[in-house]
Design an enzyme around this catalytic site. Structure first.
Site, PDB file in Angstrom:
ATOM      1  N   TYR A 106       0.835  -1.191   0.000  1.00 37.26           N
ATOM      2  CA  TYR A 106       0.000   0.000   0.000  1.00 37.26           C
ATOM      3  C   TYR A 106       0.879   1.253   0.000  1.00 37.26           C
ATOM      4  O   TYR A 106       1.992   1.250   0.547  1.00 37.26           O
ATOM      5  CB  TYR A 106      -0.883   0.046   1.248  1.00 37.26           C
ATOM      6  N   TYR A 145       0.089 -10.103   0.465  1.00 33.50           N
ATOM      7  CA  TYR A 145       1.130  -9.495   1.307  1.00 33.50           C
ATOM      8  C   TYR A 145       1.106 -10.104   2.715  1.00 33.50           C
ATOM      9  O   TYR A 145       0.067 -10.567   3.192  1.00 33.50           O
ATOM     10  CB  TYR A 145       0.959  -7.978   1.386  1.00 33.50           C
ATOM     11  N   ARG A 155      -2.253 -12.208   3.385  1.00 28.86           N
ATOM     12  CA  ARG A 155      -3.618 -11.876   2.978  1.00 28.86           C
ATOM     13  C   ARG A 155      -3.851 -12.278   1.533  1.00 28.86           C
ATOM     14  O   ARG A 155      -3.014 -12.064   0.671  1.00 28.86           O
ATOM     15  CB  ARG A 155      -3.868 -10.368   3.063  1.00 28.86           C
ATOM     16  N   HIS A 158      -7.063  -8.848  -2.567  1.00 32.46           N
ATOM     17  CA  HIS A 158      -8.371  -8.269  -2.251  1.00 32.46           C
ATOM     18  C   HIS A 158      -8.387  -6.772  -2.525  1.00 32.46           C
ATOM     19  O   HIS A 158      -7.346  -6.119  -2.590  1.00 32.46           O
ATOM     20  CB  HIS A 158      -8.746  -8.532  -0.788  1.00 32.46           C
ATOM     21  N   HIS A 160     -10.553  -3.223  -1.158  1.00 30.61           N
ATOM     22  CA  HIS A 160     -11.466  -2.653  -0.171  1.00 30.61           C
ATOM     23  C   HIS A 160     -12.477  -1.728  -0.853  1.00 30.61           C
ATOM     24  O   HIS A 160     -12.108  -0.939  -1.728  1.00 30.61           O
ATOM     25  CB  HIS A 160     -10.695  -1.842   0.868  1.00 30.61           C
TER      26      HIS A 160
END
Length: 235
Positions: A106, A145, A155, A158, A160
């Site tokens: 991110y 990640y 994870r 995905h 959000h």
């Protein structure tokens, strides 16, 4: 959230507040009985986004932060319909999206994962549903990640989503996953959602929206509120 409010939702779909395998919930799940505020203190009006000022590229994460070249990774188109619990489409619903880049990182100071940042990809976007409740984003398929919840924790890929319905109480924050991810069975966040609800969080490959020589298509429909609501983040 009081039990009166929780009864509006399908307990076979929505995740619990406390899921021991997901360690963060041990610290933030409610420990005391929940309080129901007087109805007159609950704000139900607004927000109204019909005339919201969106940028021309806000919905295109492959272009809205380009500096020196193309965003790196597999280009995808994500589309779907936003409806209420009765199946009625919800027009003029503001949708905000955020995600990791193709390497699983991110653009945030807290994320110090040893993976490269992409100068041409910020991982955020927004759009508004049309008169029929439809939406569409262009983006890059996010990478997996590590997240430190347990040894060798990763994870699944995905995205959000944050949505507002017709009033402030109908906000929903959720995650969209991709079909066939091998990390599903190893992810406490995904497994905190009851089996019936997990199916609602997995997008479907959609050849009809796939753009030749450019991007694969995925469909992700979202239901706000009611017993058929898309599983939301109350963890």
């Amino acid at each position: 959230m009081a039990s009166e409010f929780l009864d509006q939702f399908d307990r076979e779909v929505q995740p619990p507040y406390l899921h021991e395998a997901y360690k963060s919930t041990l610290l933030r799940a409610p420990l005391q009985p929940l309080v129901v505020p007087p109805k007159k203190e609950i704000t139900r009006s607004g927000p109204l986004f019909k005339d919201f000022n969106l940028g021309a590229l806000d919905h295109d994460l492959t272009k809205n932060s380009v500096k020196d070249g193309e965003a790196i990774g597999e280009r995808i188109v994500v589309h779907g319909k936003v409806t209420n619990e009765k199946g009625h489409p919800l027009p003029h619903t503001l949708i905000e999206l955020w995600q990791a880049n193709s390497a699983g990182r991110y653009v945030h100071k807290v994320d110090q994962h040893d993976a490269p940042l992409d100068p041409n990809f910020l991982g955020t976007g927004r759009c508004m549903t049309d008169a029929h409740g439809n939406y569409k984003f262009y983006t890059i398929k996010p990478g997996a990640y590590p997240w430190g919840n347990h040894p060798n924790a990763w994870r699944p890929n995905h995205i959000h989503f944050s949505l507002f319905g017709g009033n402030i109480t109908s906000r929903l924050i959720t995650q969209m996953y991709f079909p066939g991810d091998p990390l599903f069975e190893h992810d406490p966040i995904f497994k905190a959602v009851p089996p019936k609800g997990r199916e609602l969080l997995i997008s479907k490959f959609d050849l009809s929206i796939t753009e030749p020589n450019f991007a694969l298509g995925y469909r992700f429909d979202i239901v706000l509120r009611g017993k058929h609501a898309t599983p939301f983040e109350n963890l």
